[in-house]
Design a protein around this motif. Structure first.
Motif, short mmCIF file in Angstrom:
data_model
loop_
_atom_site.label_atom_id
_atom_site.label_comp_id
_atom_site.label_asym_id
_atom_site.label_seq_id
_atom_site.Cartn_x
_atom_site.Cartn_y
_atom_site.Cartn_z
N GLY A 270 0.85 -1.19 0.00
CA GLY A 270 0.00 0.00 0.00
C GLY A 270 0.89 1.24 0.00
O GLY A 270 1.82 1.34 0.80
N VAL A 271 0.64 2.16 -0.90
CA VAL A 271 1.51 3.33 -1.06
C VAL A 271 1.17 4.36 0.02
O VAL A 271 0.03 4.78 0.17
CB VAL A 271 1.35 3.95 -2.46
N LYS A 272 2.19 4.78 0.77
CA LYS A 272 1.97 5.69 1.89
C LYS A 272 2.12 7.16 1.51
O LYS A 272 1.61 8.03 2.20
CB LYS A 272 2.93 5.33 3.03
N LEU A 280 1.98 1.92 -7.47
CA LEU A 280 3.42 1.89 -7.75
C LEU A 280 4.06 0.54 -7.43
O LEU A 280 4.81 -0.03 -8.23
CB LEU A 280 4.11 2.99 -6.93
N TYR A 281 3.77 0.00 -6.23
CA TYR A 281 4.46 -1.20 -5.77
C TYR A 281 3.83 -2.48 -6.30
O TYR A 281 4.23 -3.58 -5.91
CB TYR A 281 4.51 -1.22 -4.24
N HIS A 305 -7.02 1.02 -12.27
CA HIS A 305 -6.11 1.79 -13.13
C HIS A 305 -4.65 1.34 -13.06
O HIS A 305 -3.74 2.11 -13.40
CB HIS A 305 -6.19 3.29 -12.80
N GLY A 306 -4.41 0.10 -12.63
CA GLY A 306 -3.05 -0.41 -12.63
C GLY A 306 -2.50 -0.48 -14.05
O GLY A 306 -3.25 -0.64 -15.02
N LYS A 307 -1.18 -0.37 -14.18
CA LYS A 307 -0.53 -0.41 -15.50
C LYS A 307 0.35 -1.67 -15.56
O LYS A 307 1.53 -1.63 -15.22
CB LYS A 307 0.29 0.85 -15.73
N ILE A 308 -0.27 -2.76 -15.95
CA ILE A 308 0.43 -4.05 -16.01
C ILE A 308 0.88 -4.27 -17.44
O ILE A 308 0.07 -4.57 -18.33
CB ILE A 308 -0.49 -5.19 -15.53
N ILE A 309 2.18 -4.11 -17.68
CA ILE A 309 2.72 -4.18 -19.05
C ILE A 309 3.67 -5.37 -19.21
O ILE A 309 4.45 -5.41 -20.16
CB ILE A 309 3.43 -2.88 -19.40
#
Length: 369
Positions: A270-272, A280-281, A305-309
């Motif tokens: 989880g991004v803090k 990001l992580y 909205h994740g960017k899985i490339i």
């Protein structure tokens, strides 16, 4: 929405939820996440249980039963938490079978107050294994110096382990060595190595939180340019170490006897920092044969909205090392960062355990009145 999560899963990342509660189990929420969000496992910790037990009335009936049986506080905590974990294990049994025992895993942590006691940690790990009594359980043991031999002893008894609170690649190498030693002893003890599983929980976001704080204190342009880069680089270096160890002759001998690799697990994802992407992580740590255990908020963010490339880790070790060279040049003592994070990690879990005890004590007292 789940197409992005499917892409992550198809890339070889097992999606685990970093949360568990009685409410999730009884409401069908966890079953829905399994069905709709590609969730194939669950992790827990004292913080999660403290939050779950202080929220709502889901545990009231069991608390009344514990009072009627005059259960001690420690016994009550053990029974309340292992009941949730056992039921979650049962919910994941079909996943466990469908993935050939790789996923469908549920983790429960030893009492964090034992983190500096090898013998007590190993004893409690075995007791938790017997209490939950499910083959898809993982017992969480912290990767403290005292925890390392406890990890080996636990694995030697055929118990599957989630090694937690790993911050440095150096300590991660010691964890992998403890895993191989445990498997070698398990084999000598007559256990089926194919039934012994392990993941190594490498903490991510906390590294950025600590390093960024120190970079801000340094205040130079060089330092500020490195904000938000340490955690991903650290994890990528860890994956390179994983590839090295599980490509060794020592590992090949164990694999020939049916052993499975100890998968890296990206924890604390989880991004803090609100300045960074909330995925990001996940986006930057996509690589086969890993686990990403996410808070539900992160899970939904990735789904949206994740960017899985594809693979964002393999072949990045040189670039990651360059980040750490720059951090050292900027004045960051990375060894002190890791030592601080480990100490704080144990302290946070001990504090949460105390909160858990206080919460259960209050519920027991309420049920008696």
């Amino acid at each position: 929405m789940t197409d992005i999560l499917k892409a992550l899963s198809d890339a070889g990342v097992s999606i685990w939820l970093d949360d568990l509660s009685r409410e999730r189990l009884t409401s069908g929420n966890l079953a829905e996440l399994i069905r709709d969000k590609h969730v194939v496992g669950v992790t827990t910790n004292p913080t999660i249980f403290a939050a779950a037990l202080s929220d709502g009335e889901a545990y009231d009936a069991q608390v009344r039963d514990l009072v009627a049986r005059d259960a001690t506080l420690d016994a009550a905590v053990r029974e309340l938490t292992t009941t949730d974990v056992r039921n979650a294990c049962d919910l994941f049994r079909s996943t466990f079978a469908a993935t050939d025992k790789i996923d469908g895993r549920v983790s429960i942590e030893v009492d964090p107050r034992l983190a500096a006691d090898t013998e007590a940690t190993a004893a409690e790990a075995l007791d938790l294994w017997k209490t939950v009594d499910r083959p898809n359980l993982l017992v969480k043991i912290p990767a403290t110096l005292e925890g390392l031999p406890a990890i080996t002893r636990t694995l030697a008894e055929g118990v599957s382990v989630n090694v937690t609170l790993i911050f440095s690649v150096e300590r991660y190498r010691a964890v992998m060595d403890a895993y191989l030693a445990g498997l070698e002893q398990a084999k000598a003890n007559g256990h089926d190595l194919a039934s012994v599983a392990s993941v190594a929980s490498f903490f991510v976001s906390r590294v950025d939180s600590e390093v960024d704080k120190r970079l801000d204190a340094i205040g130079t342009d060089e330092a500020k340019a490195l904000r938000g880069k340490a955690a991903v680089a650290n994890a990528r270096l860890a994956y390179a170490a994983y590839q090295e160890v599980f490509g060794s002759e020592r590992w090949a001998a164990l694999a020939a006897d049916g052993a499975r690799p100890q998968r890296p697990l990206w924890a604390s994802t989880g991004v803090k920092n609100p300045d960074y992407s909330d995925t990001l992580y996940v986006d930057e740590l996509v690589v086969a044969d890993t686990v990403n255990t996410m808070p539900e908020k992160t899970l939904h963010a990735v789904a949206d909205h994740g960017k899985i490339i594809g693979d964002t880790v393999t072949g990045t070790a040189g670039e990651a090392k360059a980040v750490y060279d720059k951090l050292s040049s900027a004045g960051i003592d990375v060894d002190d960062v890791y030592a601080t994070l480990e100490t704080e990690g144990v302290e946070k879990f001990e504090k949460s355990w105390t909160e858990l005890l206080d919460t259960v004590r209050g519920q027991l007292d309420k049920a008696k009145s």
